[in-house]
Write an enzyme that holds these catalytic residues in place. Sequence first.
Site, PDB file in Angstrom:
ATOM      1  N   ASN A  14       2.605  32.056  -3.007  1.00  0.00           N
ATOM      2  CA  ASN A  14       2.442  30.847  -2.201  1.00  0.00           C
ATOM      3  C   ASN A  14       3.771  30.592  -1.497  1.00  0.00           C
ATOM      4  O   ASN A  14       4.729  30.160  -2.127  1.00  0.00           O
ATOM      5  CB  ASN A  14       2.057  29.668  -3.113  1.00  0.00           C
ATOM      6  CG  ASN A  14       1.950  28.366  -2.347  1.00  0.00           C
ATOM      7  OD1 ASN A  14       2.026  28.345  -1.117  1.00  0.00           O
ATOM      8  ND2 ASN A  14       1.768  27.274  -3.073  1.00  0.00           N
ATOM      9  N   LYS A  61       4.376  28.379   0.615  1.00  0.00           N
ATOM     10  CA  LYS A  61       4.532  26.953   0.947  1.00  0.00           C
ATOM     11  C   LYS A  61       5.010  26.812   2.402  1.00  0.00           C
ATOM     12  O   LYS A  61       4.591  27.594   3.248  1.00  0.00           O
ATOM     13  CB  LYS A  61       5.472  26.274  -0.059  1.00  0.00           C
ATOM     14  CG  LYS A  61       5.013  26.530  -1.508  1.00  0.00           C
ATOM     15  CD  LYS A  61       5.695  25.696  -2.542  1.00  0.00           C
ATOM     16  CE  LYS A  61       5.126  26.051  -3.914  1.00  0.00           C
ATOM     17  NZ  LYS A  61       5.660  25.232  -4.987  1.00  0.00           N
ATOM     18  N   HIS A 112      -3.690  22.171  -4.800  1.00  0.00           N
ATOM     19  CA  HIS A 112      -2.330  22.466  -5.244  1.00  0.00           C
ATOM     20  C   HIS A 112      -1.599  21.183  -5.618  1.00  0.00           C
ATOM     21  O   HIS A 112      -1.820  20.132  -5.010  1.00  0.00           O
ATOM     22  CB  HIS A 112      -1.559  23.209  -4.145  1.00  0.00           C
ATOM     23  CG  HIS A 112      -0.225  23.715  -4.635  1.00  0.00           C
ATOM     24  ND1 HIS A 112       0.896  22.920  -4.631  1.00  0.00           N
ATOM     25  CD2 HIS A 112       0.127  24.891  -5.190  1.00  0.00           C
ATOM     26  CE1 HIS A 112       1.901  23.615  -5.169  1.00  0.00           C
ATOM     27  NE2 HIS A 112       1.465  24.808  -5.510  1.00  0.00           N
ATOM     28  N   GLU A 133       1.225  20.039  -4.936  1.00  0.00           N
ATOM     29  CA  GLU A 133       1.884  19.307  -3.838  1.00  0.00           C
ATOM     30  C   GLU A 133       0.860  18.559  -2.985  1.00  0.00           C
ATOM     31  O   GLU A 133       1.150  17.490  -2.456  1.00  0.00           O
ATOM     32  CB  GLU A 133       2.733  20.276  -3.003  1.00  0.00           C
ATOM     33  CG  GLU A 133       4.024  20.623  -3.743  1.00  0.00           C
ATOM     34  CD  GLU A 133       4.397  22.087  -3.696  1.00  0.00           C
ATOM     35  OE1 GLU A 133       4.044  22.775  -2.730  1.00  0.00           O
ATOM     36  OE2 GLU A 133       5.046  22.556  -4.665  1.00  0.00           O
ATOM     37  N   GLU A 174      -1.046  25.161 -13.114  1.00  0.00           N
ATOM     38  CA  GLU A 174       0.339  24.964 -12.693  1.00  0.00           C
ATOM     39  C   GLU A 174       0.829  23.603 -13.186  1.00  0.00           C
ATOM     40  O   GLU A 174       0.585  22.586 -12.535  1.00  0.00           O
ATOM     41  CB  GLU A 174       0.449  25.000 -11.166  1.00  0.00           C
ATOM     42  CG  GLU A 174       0.026  26.328 -10.561  1.00  0.00           C
ATOM     43  CD  GLU A 174       0.649  26.543  -9.186  1.00  0.00           C
ATOM     44  OE1 GLU A 174       1.434  27.500  -9.058  1.00  0.00           O
ATOM     45  OE2 GLU A 174       0.392  25.745  -8.263  1.00  0.00           O
ATOM     46  N   GLY A 205       8.858  24.656  -9.270  1.00  0.00           N
ATOM     47  CA  GLY A 205      10.101  24.536  -8.518  1.00  0.00           C
ATOM     48  C   GLY A 205      11.261  23.986  -9.322  1.00  0.00           C
ATOM     49  O   GLY A 205      12.291  23.612  -8.767  1.00  0.00           O
ATOM     50  N   SER A 221       7.572  28.227 -11.787  1.00  0.00           N
ATOM     51  CA  SER A 221       8.837  28.910 -12.110  1.00  0.00           C
ATOM     52  C   SER A 221       8.640  30.321 -12.668  1.00  0.00           C
ATOM     53  O   SER A 221       9.385  30.760 -13.554  1.00  0.00           O
ATOM     54  CB  SER A 221       9.688  28.058 -13.061  1.00  0.00           C
ATOM     55  OG  SER A 221      10.066  26.842 -12.416  1.00  0.00           O
TER      56      SER A 221
END
Length: 259
Positions: A9, A11, A95, A97, A164, A170, A206
């Site tokens: 991904n 992003k 996702h 985010e 996730e 991140g 991560s």
Amino acid sequence: VIRPLFAANWKMNKQVSEVRAYVQGFIQAALPLEKCEVVVAPPSTHLTTLGSEAQNRVFQIAGQNCGPAASGAFTGEIAPGMLKELGADWVLLGHSERRHVFHEDEALIGKRLSAALSAGLKVIFCVGETLSERKQGTTRAVIEKQLGNLKLAQKGKDLVVAYEPVWAIGTGEVATPEQAEEAHRWIAEWCGAELGQTPRILYGGSVKPENSAELMAQRHVDGLLVGGASLEAESFAAIIRHGVRGWESKVSLMKEVLK
Ligand code: 13P
């Protein structure tokens, strides 16, 4: 036999001019691509370039989200059929985010899912708890609520779930193999009971070359969804290489047990 799936991904990163070098680097890594499936999700503006660079089919291509209908008044959105037109076979949905930065709720994610499946896209459906939800002990309930939308998917549809944990995305703080395995088992149990099928379940958060083998060696980990460490072809390739090794060690161990 299921094949492990490794997804990148990107992003909101990279310029179109960087795509070619990425694909070349990935090809040169000479990965065991017959043993796994690889998907790359670039920003939508890079789909065409990535598609033409990757025509040799070293990986498949995904959108990072899709609009909630086939077409219409949805400013800023990209319809699932448009992604397909540009060569995407897959789409990420739900996702972290999208859920937490852009406040997409279950209803909206459900509409996106229905639209994606109607258009014939394969879906990587993301779920995961925040740190405070984990501390409160509600991880399983949170994940199961998020999975609820999957009841919209008919049996046999090409569906993948990605676990996730928000606190691992991140942050450099990867879930322990035990934490990942526990959540993946919950997801597998829920899908078995509610959908009558168990999709492949990816871990994300991560992931790095140093931890991919151990994660892939877990019983219910069928693949990885990689953010930051997928931005360099070499690093994504190393994750896949070690990941396949971890997967194979698990599979041969399971065969021993079944003997
Ligand atoms: P990182 O690998 O950068 O933690 O991101 C994970 C992720 O969100 C992939 O979708």
